[in-house]
Each structure stands twice: as C-alpha cells, then as structure tokens.
Design a protein around this motif. Sequence first.
Motif, PDB file in Angstrom:
ATOM      1  N   TYR A  79      -8.512  -2.113   1.160  1.00  0.00           N
ATOM      2  CA  TYR A  79      -7.386  -1.572   1.921  1.00  0.00           C
ATOM      3  C   TYR A  79      -7.041  -2.509   3.073  1.00  0.00           C
ATOM      4  O   TYR A  79      -5.876  -2.826   3.315  1.00  0.00           O
ATOM      5  N   ARG A  80      -8.056  -2.954   3.775  1.00  0.00           N
ATOM      6  CA  ARG A  80      -7.842  -3.869   4.900  1.00  0.00           C
ATOM      7  C   ARG A  80      -7.329  -5.225   4.416  1.00  0.00           C
ATOM      8  O   ARG A  80      -6.383  -5.783   4.983  1.00  0.00           O
ATOM      9  N   LEU A  81      -7.963  -5.763   3.368  1.00  0.00           N
ATOM     10  CA  LEU A  81      -7.538  -7.061   2.841  1.00  0.00           C
ATOM     11  C   LEU A  81      -6.065  -7.046   2.451  1.00  0.00           C
ATOM     12  O   LEU A  81      -5.303  -7.946   2.824  1.00  0.00           O
ATOM     13  N   GLN A 138     -10.107  -0.149  13.501  1.00  0.00           N
ATOM     14  CA  GLN A 138     -10.676  -1.466  13.775  1.00  0.00           C
ATOM     15  C   GLN A 138     -12.038  -1.658  13.115  1.00  0.00           C
ATOM     16  O   GLN A 138     -12.511  -2.777  12.995  1.00  0.00           O
ATOM     17  N   TRP A 139     -12.662  -0.576  12.680  1.00  0.00           N
ATOM     18  CA  TRP A 139     -14.003  -0.668  12.112  1.00  0.00           C
ATOM     19  C   TRP A 139     -14.033  -0.873  10.602  1.00  0.00           C
ATOM     20  O   TRP A 139     -15.105  -1.001  10.014  1.00  0.00           O
ATOM     21  N   MET A 140     -12.898  -0.941   9.983  1.00  0.00           N
ATOM     22  CA  MET A 140     -12.884  -1.147   8.529  1.00  0.00           C
ATOM     23  C   MET A 140     -13.586  -2.467   8.207  1.00  0.00           C
ATOM     24  O   MET A 140     -13.301  -3.486   8.832  1.00  0.00           O
ATOM     25  N   PRO A 141     -14.488  -2.463   7.240  1.00  0.00           N
ATOM     26  CA  PRO A 141     -15.199  -3.699   6.896  1.00  0.00           C
ATOM     27  C   PRO A 141     -14.223  -4.808   6.478  1.00  0.00           C
ATOM     28  O   PRO A 141     -13.178  -4.542   5.876  1.00  0.00           O
ATOM     29  N   SER A 142     -14.567  -6.034   6.784  1.00  0.00           N
ATOM     30  CA  SER A 142     -13.695  -7.169   6.452  1.00  0.00           C
ATOM     31  C   SER A 142     -13.524  -7.346   4.945  1.00  0.00           C
ATOM     32  O   SER A 142     -12.576  -7.977   4.504  1.00  0.00           O
ATOM     33  N   THR A 143     -14.432  -6.780   4.168  1.00  0.00           N
ATOM     34  CA  THR A 143     -14.364  -6.891   2.708  1.00  0.00           C
ATOM     35  C   THR A 143     -13.573  -5.759   2.059  1.00  0.00           C
ATOM     36  O   THR A 143     -13.339  -5.777   0.850  1.00  0.00           O
ATOM     37  N   CYS A 144     -13.156  -4.778   2.834  1.00  0.00           N
ATOM     38  CA  CYS A 144     -12.480  -3.590   2.311  1.00  0.00           C
ATOM     39  C   CYS A 144     -11.126  -3.954   1.704  1.00  0.00           C
ATOM     40  O   CYS A 144     -10.304  -4.625   2.331  1.00  0.00           O
ATOM     41  N   LEU A 197       0.826  -1.212   0.000  1.00  0.00           N
ATOM     42  CA  LEU A 197       0.000   0.000   0.000  1.00  0.00           C
ATOM     43  C   LEU A 197       0.859   1.261   0.000  1.00  0.00           C
ATOM     44  O   LEU A 197       0.544   2.238  -0.674  1.00  0.00           O
ATOM     45  N   SER A 198       1.948   1.232   0.732  1.00  0.00           N
ATOM     46  CA  SER A 198       2.807   2.418   0.873  1.00  0.00           C
ATOM     47  C   SER A 198       3.511   2.814  -0.420  1.00  0.00           C
ATOM     48  O   SER A 198       3.969   3.952  -0.557  1.00  0.00           O
ATOM     49  N   ALA A 199       3.592   1.917  -1.391  1.00  0.00           N
ATOM     50  CA  ALA A 199       4.286   2.215  -2.652  1.00  0.00           C
ATOM     51  C   ALA A 199       3.337   2.591  -3.784  1.00  0.00           C
ATOM     52  O   ALA A 199       3.773   2.886  -4.893  1.00  0.00           O
ATOM     53  N   MET A 200       2.053   2.597  -3.507  1.00  0.00           N
ATOM     54  CA  MET A 200       1.076   2.870  -4.564  1.00  0.00           C
ATOM     55  C   MET A 200       0.987   4.349  -4.893  1.00  0.00           C
ATOM     56  O   MET A 200       1.141   5.197  -4.022  1.00  0.00           O
ATOM     57  N   LEU A 223      -3.537   4.796   8.837  1.00  0.00           N
ATOM     58  CA  LEU A 223      -4.892   4.649   9.371  1.00  0.00           C
ATOM     59  C   LEU A 223      -5.492   3.273   9.094  1.00  0.00           C
ATOM     60  O   LEU A 223      -6.229   2.742   9.920  1.00  0.00           O
ATOM     61  N   VAL A 224      -5.192   2.698   7.944  1.00  0.00           N
ATOM     62  CA  VAL A 224      -5.727   1.377   7.615  1.00  0.00           C
ATOM     63  C   VAL A 224      -5.334   0.378   8.702  1.00  0.00           C
ATOM     64  O   VAL A 224      -6.124  -0.485   9.086  1.00  0.00           O
ATOM     65  N   SER A 225      -4.144   0.507   9.233  1.00  0.00           N
ATOM     66  CA  SER A 225      -3.677  -0.389  10.290  1.00  0.00           C
ATOM     67  C   SER A 225      -4.344  -0.105  11.627  1.00  0.00           C
ATOM     68  O   SER A 225      -4.471  -0.991  12.459  1.00  0.00           O
TER      69      SER A 225
END
Length: 151
Positions: A97-99, A89-95, A16-19, A84-86
Amino acid sequence: MQADNGDDRFWERKPLSAMTRAEWESLCDGCGKCCLVKLQDADTDEISYTDVACKLLDCDSCRCSDYPNRKKIVPDCVVLSVKLVSQLQWMPSTCAYRLLKEGKPLHWWHPLVSGDPNTVHEAGVSVRGRAISETVVADEELLEHIVDWPA
C-alpha cells in the motif's frame, strides 16, 4: 495469486483509489508487520516497532485469525483506506500500500508478483518466527521488545 477479477498486474495501472475491494485486499503481502505493537515516544513522536503482535495475528501464517471481526474484537485495529495510507507514518517501507502510494513497484517476493504467497516468508520479510502474541507479554515489558527489523 491474483485478484479474482483476472485483471493481470492491475496494481501497475490503477491508482489505489480505483481498485476494487478484491484488488485492494490482494495488495496485502501477508507479512504481519502492521499487526505488531508500536510504541510512540511522547516527546519526539518517534515510532518504535516491537516483536509483539496483536492477539489476533496468527504468528505462523502472519494472517489475522478473525479478519472480518477484527475491529470489533480489537477496537484500535487500523482498517486501511487510501486516505490512511497517506497519513500513517508507521507503515513498513516494504508495504505494498505504501509502495504504490509512493509510486514504487512491488518487490519480487510480493505474492502478486511471485504468484506464491510463501515468498514473503521465504524472503525473510514477514514476522514469521520473529513475533510473539501480546497475550504473553505484559504492557510494562513492551520496552524490552523493541526491534529494528520491521522498517
């Protein structure tokens, strides 16, 4: 739908950090779940989702109606970052960024995988048809709108 740099399946090779900004933005699947009002229990810190959406979310397209100015209009709008992605805790499991942060693949219905921005809706993953605007719900009614489907 691919990032405008033409880099095919970049999300499988880059952290993610290199995108680039375009790659980062293309990770959003357009589900609208992050725009739902969430309630946090003061005693347990447990997060509950509601079916009430931010006033800027177009509940049909599941996109922000004023994305460039969202933070000015809605001061508590969260502008995602790698850090923030890390933390969220409320990020949806399907997101996406989280995946990706968790080292998991994107789902088949993600527009980057399917090539179609409508598959997120066709798969029933988005808030389309299930969310209402916060402009029609009083704060004291939020507890009546808790749902379990965004997880």
